[in-house]
Design a protein around this motif. Sequence first.
Motif, PDB file in Angstrom:
ATOM      1  N   LEU A 112       0.846  -1.177   0.000  1.00 36.35           N
ATOM      2  CA  LEU A 112       0.000   0.000   0.000  1.00 36.35           C
ATOM      3  C   LEU A 112       0.884   1.230   0.000  1.00 36.35           C
ATOM      4  O   LEU A 112       1.824   1.324   0.780  1.00 36.35           O
ATOM      5  CB  LEU A 112      -0.899   0.013   1.233  1.00 36.35           C
ATOM      6  N   VAL A 114       1.317   4.875   1.024  1.00 37.22           N
ATOM      7  CA  VAL A 114       0.723   5.851   1.911  1.00 37.22           C
ATOM      8  C   VAL A 114       0.992   7.215   1.313  1.00 37.22           C
ATOM      9  O   VAL A 114       2.140   7.600   1.104  1.00 37.22           O
ATOM     10  CB  VAL A 114       1.303   5.737   3.337  1.00 37.22           C
ATOM     11  N   ARG A 115      -0.054   7.925   1.031  1.00 37.38           N
ATOM     12  CA  ARG A 115       0.077   9.238   0.415  1.00 37.38           C
ATOM     13  C   ARG A 115       0.248  10.304   1.480  1.00 37.38           C
ATOM     14  O   ARG A 115      -0.195  10.153   2.604  1.00 37.38           O
ATOM     15  CB  ARG A 115      -1.150   9.549  -0.424  1.00 37.38           C
ATOM     16  N   ALA A 157     -13.918   8.615   5.025  1.00 34.62           N
ATOM     17  CA  ALA A 157     -13.813   7.215   4.605  1.00 34.62           C
ATOM     18  C   ALA A 157     -12.826   7.023   3.453  1.00 34.62           C
ATOM     19  O   ALA A 157     -12.072   6.062   3.436  1.00 34.62           O
ATOM     20  CB  ALA A 157     -15.187   6.684   4.196  1.00 34.62           C
ATOM     21  N   GLY A 158     -12.828   7.933   2.497  1.00 31.07           N
ATOM     22  CA  GLY A 158     -11.998   7.760   1.307  1.00 31.07           C
ATOM     23  C   GLY A 158     -10.601   8.314   1.456  1.00 31.07           C
ATOM     24  O   GLY A 158      -9.630   7.575   1.559  1.00 31.07           O
ATOM     25  N   LYS A 161      -9.061   7.697   5.432  1.00 30.31           N
ATOM     26  CA  LYS A 161      -8.892   6.306   5.857  1.00 30.31           C
ATOM     27  C   LYS A 161      -8.223   5.456   4.785  1.00 30.31           C
ATOM     28  O   LYS A 161      -7.207   4.816   5.028  1.00 30.31           O
ATOM     29  CB  LYS A 161     -10.242   5.712   6.231  1.00 30.31           C
ATOM     30  N   LYS A 162      -8.786   5.432   3.586  1.00 27.98           N
ATOM     31  CA  LYS A 162      -8.273   4.531   2.553  1.00 27.98           C
ATOM     32  C   LYS A 162      -6.969   5.013   1.932  1.00 27.98           C
ATOM     33  O   LYS A 162      -6.047   4.237   1.739  1.00 27.98           O
ATOM     34  CB  LYS A 162      -9.316   4.337   1.461  1.00 27.98           C
ATOM     35  N   LYS A 163      -6.887   6.284   1.587  1.00 26.77           N
ATOM     36  CA  LYS A 163      -5.705   6.766   0.867  1.00 26.77           C
ATOM     37  C   LYS A 163      -4.562   7.159   1.791  1.00 26.77           C
ATOM     38  O   LYS A 163      -3.411   6.901   1.492  1.00 26.77           O
ATOM     39  CB  LYS A 163      -6.076   7.936  -0.033  1.00 26.77           C
ATOM     40  N   GLY A 165      -4.492   6.387   5.201  1.00 25.95           N
ATOM     41  CA  GLY A 165      -4.321   5.421   6.291  1.00 25.95           C
ATOM     42  C   GLY A 165      -4.545   6.003   7.669  1.00 25.95           C
ATOM     43  O   GLY A 165      -4.036   5.473   8.651  1.00 25.95           O
ATOM     44  N   GLU A 167      -6.909   7.077  10.978  1.00 26.69           N
ATOM     45  CA  GLU A 167      -8.080   6.525  11.662  1.00 26.69           C
ATOM     46  C   GLU A 167      -8.875   7.659  12.285  1.00 26.69           C
ATOM     47  O   GLU A 167      -8.380   8.390  13.151  1.00 26.69           O
ATOM     48  CB  GLU A 167      -7.641   5.530  12.737  1.00 26.69           C
TER      49      GLU A 167
END
Length: 184
Positions: A112, A114-115, A157-158, A161-163, A165, A167
């Motif tokens: 993954l 991490v941006r 959420a996008g 969290k997803k891009k 990482g 929380e």
Amino acid sequence: MTKLSGTQLLILSAAAQRDDRNVLPLPGSLRGGAATKVVAALLSRGLIAETMTDSQTKADAALNRIWRNDEDGRAILLHITDAGLAAIGVEPEDAPNADAATEITTDDAPALKVRKPREGTKQAQLIAMLRAPEGATIDEIVAATGWQPHTVRGAFAGALKKKLGLEVTSDKVEGRGRVYRLEA
């Protein structure tokens, strides 16, 4: 410049962004005969190449990391070539040596990336608000960014969290409502 279809461009661009320059995994919508045709076209034009490994790992459509196996059962991967990089406008010298193919096992998963958020953007402003000790409510974020409430929730959420990482947690605070914070 080489004329590429949208799918070919997507495949080559994704491969150029991977550290190992592996063409796989292919886009999820590209399966079976369509995948074979697109890969064959890229191979015939020299934009990608097959790389033999010593691994005896079987090609598995579900994992989509190994293209095929040769007669001896060795895994064959697909890598973007210098010509493939040039076709999409990427400097070929950044590519690793194709002879340095790594062994692939079924335990390997795509890493993954991490941006990092850019400075001075609304996203950076959102992150700063959520990192503050008092946190922020959706109404406060809407007022600060000009976004709609559903956009704020989507960013949680996008983008966060997803891009990135990160929380996002929330608590109900009396007098303020639901307050959101970033976990440290």
